[in-house]
Write a protein that holds these residues in place. Structure first.
Motif, PDB file in Angstrom:
ATOM      1  N   VAL A  15     -14.918 -46.221  -8.345  1.00  0.00           N
ATOM      2  CA  VAL A  15     -14.259 -46.851  -9.492  1.00  0.00           C
ATOM      3  C   VAL A  15     -15.001 -46.508 -10.781  1.00  0.00           C
ATOM      4  CG1 VAL A  15     -13.792 -49.098 -10.588  1.00  0.00           C
ATOM      5  CG2 VAL A  15     -13.167 -48.709  -8.200  1.00  0.00           C
ATOM      6  N   MET A  16     -16.325 -46.568 -10.742  1.00  0.00           N
ATOM      7  CA  MET A  16     -17.117 -46.300 -11.948  1.00  0.00           C
ATOM      8  C   MET A  16     -17.058 -44.823 -12.334  1.00  0.00           C
ATOM      9  SD  MET A  16     -18.171 -49.207 -13.045  1.00  0.00           S
ATOM     10  CE  MET A  16     -19.742 -49.158 -13.901  1.00  0.00           C
ATOM     11  N   VAL A  17     -17.083 -43.930 -11.365  1.00  0.00           N
ATOM     12  CA  VAL A  17     -16.957 -42.501 -11.668  1.00  0.00           C
ATOM     13  C   VAL A  17     -15.616 -42.240 -12.350  1.00  0.00           C
ATOM     14  CG1 VAL A  17     -16.627 -40.214 -10.622  1.00  0.00           C
ATOM     15  CG2 VAL A  17     -18.560 -41.629  -9.928  1.00  0.00           C
ATOM     16  N   ARG A  18     -14.542 -42.773 -11.792  1.00  0.00           N
ATOM     17  CA  ARG A  18     -13.221 -42.559 -12.394  1.00  0.00           C
ATOM     18  C   ARG A  18     -13.156 -43.132 -13.808  1.00  0.00           C
ATOM     19  NH1 ARG A  18     -11.662 -43.622  -7.016  1.00  0.00           N
ATOM     20  NH2 ARG A  18     -11.194 -45.801  -7.493  1.00  0.00           N
ATOM     21  N   PHE A  19     -13.760 -44.296 -14.042  1.00  0.00           N
ATOM     22  CA  PHE A  19     -13.735 -44.890 -15.380  1.00  0.00           C
ATOM     23  C   PHE A  19     -14.466 -44.005 -16.387  1.00  0.00           C
ATOM     24  CE2 PHE A  19     -15.581 -47.390 -18.787  1.00  0.00           C
ATOM     25  CZ  PHE A  19     -14.463 -48.020 -19.297  1.00  0.00           C
ATOM     26  N   TYR A  20     -15.705 -43.665 -16.085  1.00  0.00           N
ATOM     27  CA  TYR A  20     -16.483 -42.886 -17.053  1.00  0.00           C
ATOM     28  C   TYR A  20     -15.926 -41.474 -17.235  1.00  0.00           C
ATOM     29  CZ  TYR A  20     -19.704 -46.614 -17.922  1.00  0.00           C
ATOM     30  OH  TYR A  20     -20.227 -47.813 -18.341  1.00  0.00           O
ATOM     31  N   ARG A  21     -15.364 -40.905 -16.182  1.00  0.00           N
ATOM     32  CA  ARG A  21     -14.775 -39.567 -16.275  1.00  0.00           C
ATOM     33  C   ARG A  21     -13.393 -39.602 -16.921  1.00  0.00           C
ATOM     34  NH1 ARG A  21     -13.678 -37.729 -10.715  1.00  0.00           N
ATOM     35  NH2 ARG A  21     -11.818 -38.963 -11.109  1.00  0.00           N
ATOM     36  N   ASP A  22     -12.497 -40.432 -16.396  1.00  0.00           N
ATOM     37  CA  ASP A  22     -11.093 -40.374 -16.799  1.00  0.00           C
ATOM     38  C   ASP A  22     -10.757 -41.211 -18.032  1.00  0.00           C
ATOM     39  OD1 ASP A  22     -10.903 -38.813 -14.517  1.00  0.00           O
ATOM     40  OD2 ASP A  22     -10.030 -40.416 -13.295  1.00  0.00           O
ATOM     41  N   VAL A  23     -11.465 -42.299 -18.246  1.00  0.00           N
ATOM     42  CA  VAL A  23     -11.184 -43.159 -19.396  1.00  0.00           C
ATOM     43  C   VAL A  23     -12.043 -42.772 -20.597  1.00  0.00           C
ATOM     44  CG1 VAL A  23     -11.184 -45.543 -20.259  1.00  0.00           C
ATOM     45  CG2 VAL A  23     -10.403 -45.060 -17.926  1.00  0.00           C
ATOM     46  N   LEU A  24     -13.350 -42.562 -20.377  1.00  0.00           N
ATOM     47  CA  LEU A  24     -14.244 -42.260 -21.488  1.00  0.00           C
ATOM     48  C   LEU A  24     -14.521 -40.774 -21.676  1.00  0.00           C
ATOM     49  CD1 LEU A  24     -16.852 -45.157 -21.302  1.00  0.00           C
ATOM     50  CD2 LEU A  24     -14.746 -45.007 -22.641  1.00  0.00           C
ATOM     51  N   GLY A  25     -14.115 -39.948 -20.726  1.00  0.00           N
ATOM     52  CA  GLY A  25     -14.261 -38.504 -20.907  1.00  0.00           C
ATOM     53  C   GLY A  25     -15.641 -37.943 -20.628  1.00  0.00           C
ATOM     54  N   PHE A  26     -16.476 -38.664 -19.880  1.00  0.00           N
ATOM     55  CA  PHE A  26     -17.772 -38.126 -19.503  1.00  0.00           C
ATOM     56  C   PHE A  26     -17.561 -36.980 -18.514  1.00  0.00           C
ATOM     57  CE2 PHE A  26     -19.217 -41.513 -21.800  1.00  0.00           C
ATOM     58  CZ  PHE A  26     -20.462 -42.030 -21.499  1.00  0.00           C
ATOM     59  N   GLU A  27     -18.377 -35.960 -18.622  1.00  0.00           N
ATOM     60  CA  GLU A  27     -18.272 -34.830 -17.704  1.00  0.00           C
ATOM     61  C   GLU A  27     -19.041 -35.142 -16.431  1.00  0.00           C
ATOM     62  OE1 GLU A  27     -19.184 -31.066 -19.546  1.00  0.00           O
ATOM     63  OE2 GLU A  27     -18.396 -31.819 -21.441  1.00  0.00           O
ATOM     64  N   ILE A  28     -18.326 -35.470 -15.376  1.00  0.00           N
ATOM     65  CA  ILE A  28     -18.921 -35.805 -14.092  1.00  0.00           C
ATOM     66  C   ILE A  28     -18.377 -34.823 -13.073  1.00  0.00           C
ATOM     67  CG2 ILE A  28     -19.144 -37.537 -12.279  1.00  0.00           C
ATOM     68  CD1 ILE A  28     -18.797 -39.686 -14.446  1.00  0.00           C
ATOM     69  N   THR A  29     -19.279 -34.086 -12.433  1.00  0.00           N
ATOM     70  CA  THR A  29     -18.834 -33.091 -11.462  1.00  0.00           C
ATOM     71  C   THR A  29     -19.064 -33.537 -10.028  1.00  0.00           C
ATOM     72  OG1 THR A  29     -20.974 -31.962 -11.623  1.00  0.00           O
ATOM     73  CG2 THR A  29     -19.204 -31.170 -13.065  1.00  0.00           C
ATOM     74  N   GLU A  30     -19.850 -34.592  -9.833  1.00  0.00           N
ATOM     75  CA  GLU A  30     -20.107 -35.074  -8.479  1.00  0.00           C
ATOM     76  C   GLU A  30     -18.861 -35.724  -7.889  1.00  0.00           C
ATOM     77  OE1 GLU A  30     -22.287 -35.530 -10.882  1.00  0.00           O
ATOM     78  OE2 GLU A  30     -24.288 -35.094 -10.172  1.00  0.00           O
ATOM     79  N   ARG A  82     -17.637 -49.835 -38.688  1.00  0.00           N
ATOM     80  CA  ARG A  82     -16.420 -50.269 -37.989  1.00  0.00           C
ATOM     81  C   ARG A  82     -16.735 -50.124 -36.518  1.00  0.00           C
ATOM     82  NH1 ARG A  82     -11.772 -52.608 -38.841  1.00  0.00           N
ATOM     83  NH2 ARG A  82      -9.931 -52.008 -37.639  1.00  0.00           N
ATOM     84  N   THR A  83     -16.559 -51.197 -35.772  1.00  0.00           N
ATOM     85  CA  THR A  83     -16.987 -51.203 -34.388  1.00  0.00           C
ATOM     86  C   THR A  83     -16.034 -52.024 -33.529  1.00  0.00           C
ATOM     87  OG1 THR A  83     -18.899 -51.526 -32.938  1.00  0.00           O
ATOM     88  CG2 THR A  83     -18.535 -53.202 -34.626  1.00  0.00           C
ATOM     89  N   CYS A  84     -16.087 -51.764 -32.240  1.00  0.00           N
ATOM     90  CA  CYS A  84     -15.327 -52.544 -31.271  1.00  0.00           C
ATOM     91  C   CYS A  84     -16.097 -52.512 -29.954  1.00  0.00           C
ATOM     92  CB  CYS A  84     -13.921 -51.972 -31.081  1.00  0.00           C
ATOM     93  SG  CYS A  84     -13.867 -50.291 -30.435  1.00  0.00           S
ATOM     94  N   TYR A  85     -15.708 -53.390 -29.050  1.00  0.00           N
ATOM     95  CA  TYR A  85     -16.348 -53.436 -27.737  1.00  0.00           C
ATOM     96  C   TYR A  85     -15.295 -53.437 -26.638  1.00  0.00           C
ATOM     97  CZ  TYR A  85     -21.013 -54.326 -29.547  1.00  0.00           C
ATOM     98  OH  TYR A  85     -22.220 -54.205 -30.176  1.00  0.00           O
ATOM     99  N   ILE A  86     -15.625 -52.715 -25.573  1.00  0.00           N
ATOM    100  CA  ILE A  86     -14.860 -52.734 -24.342  1.00  0.00           C
ATOM    101  C   ILE A  86     -15.850 -52.987 -23.213  1.00  0.00           C
ATOM    102  CG2 ILE A  86     -13.055 -51.177 -25.183  1.00  0.00           C
ATOM    103  CD1 ILE A  86     -14.497 -48.921 -23.560  1.00  0.00           C
ATOM    104  N   ALA A  87     -15.327 -53.220 -22.020  1.00  0.00           N
ATOM    105  CA  ALA A  87     -16.185 -53.350 -20.848  1.00  0.00           C
ATOM    106  C   ALA A  87     -15.698 -52.383 -19.779  1.00  0.00           C
ATOM    107  CB  ALA A  87     -16.157 -54.777 -20.315  1.00  0.00           C
ATOM    108  N   ASP A  88     -16.653 -51.842 -19.022  1.00  0.00           N
ATOM    109  CA  ASP A  88     -16.283 -50.990 -17.891  1.00  0.00           C
ATOM    110  C   ASP A  88     -15.843 -51.892 -16.733  1.00  0.00           C
ATOM    111  OD1 ASP A  88     -18.554 -51.753 -16.353  1.00  0.00           O
ATOM    112  OD2 ASP A  88     -19.675 -49.959 -16.874  1.00  0.00           O
ATOM    113  N   PRO A  89     -15.403 -51.331 -15.613  1.00  0.00           N
ATOM    114  CA  PRO A  89     -14.894 -52.165 -14.511  1.00  0.00           C
ATOM    115  C   PRO A  89     -15.897 -53.164 -13.930  1.00  0.00           C
ATOM    116  CG  PRO A  89     -14.153 -49.924 -14.230  1.00  0.00           C
ATOM    117  CD  PRO A  89     -15.147 -49.910 -15.358  1.00  0.00           C
ATOM    118  N   GLU A  90     -17.196 -52.939 -14.161  1.00  0.00           N
ATOM    119  CA  GLU A  90     -18.197 -53.876 -13.633  1.00  0.00           C
ATOM    120  C   GLU A  90     -18.780 -54.771 -14.726  1.00  0.00           C
ATOM    121  OE1 GLU A  90     -20.932 -51.950 -10.937  1.00  0.00           O
ATOM    122  OE2 GLU A  90     -19.265 -51.212  -9.720  1.00  0.00           O
ATOM    123  N   GLY A  91     -18.169 -54.757 -15.922  1.00  0.00           N
ATOM    124  CA  GLY A  91     -18.552 -55.690 -16.973  1.00  0.00           C
ATOM    125  C   GLY A  91     -19.621 -55.213 -17.932  1.00  0.00           C
TER     126      GLY A  91
END
Length: 130
Positions: A15-30, A110-119
């Protein structure tokens, strides 16, 4: 000492890999089912490490916050105020949990906050008006 990076201890790696890769655009190859993920984002080492794995490695048991955690934040910068707004809209549409909508603070950011799937808190901000 030199800061080389940081990591977060995760409960659900896929779940965390998909969030950081697919939602935030981090390059994760694992693979999503790995026990830890090392990546670099803008030259900074970022690690997702399984909670059970860090406990096994250190022979320790740790306590973890539930829900949205105010223990730390990951800060991501964008080009300007408009990008804060558009990025917030984009990532919340993709599943990021909104915590604070885009707001212009008295110090000029100008700022905002979101949370990842684990808060874990993630700030998206800019000091550039245009």
């Amino acid at each position: 000492m030199k800061l080389e990076g940081f990591g977060i201890f995760v409960k659900d790696m896929p779940v965390m890999v998909r969030f950081y890769r697919d939602v935030l655009g981090f390059e994760i190859t694992e693979d999503e089912n790995t026990t830890n993920v090392f990546l670099k984002k803008d030259g900074t080492l970022f690690l997702l490490y399984g909670r059970k794995d860090i406990e096994k490695m250190t022979s320790s048991k740790f306590n973890y916050a539930n829900g949205i955690s105010g223990h730390f934040e990951i800060a991501l910068g964008v080009k300007n105020y408009a990008a804060v707004d558009s990025t917030f809209a984009e990532v919340t549409k993709k599943g990021a949990q909104p915590v604070m909508p885009p707001t212009t603070e008295p110090w000029g950011q100008r700022t905002c906050y979101i949370a990842d799937p684990e808060g874990n808190l993630i700030e998206i901000g800019s000091f550039a008006k245009e």
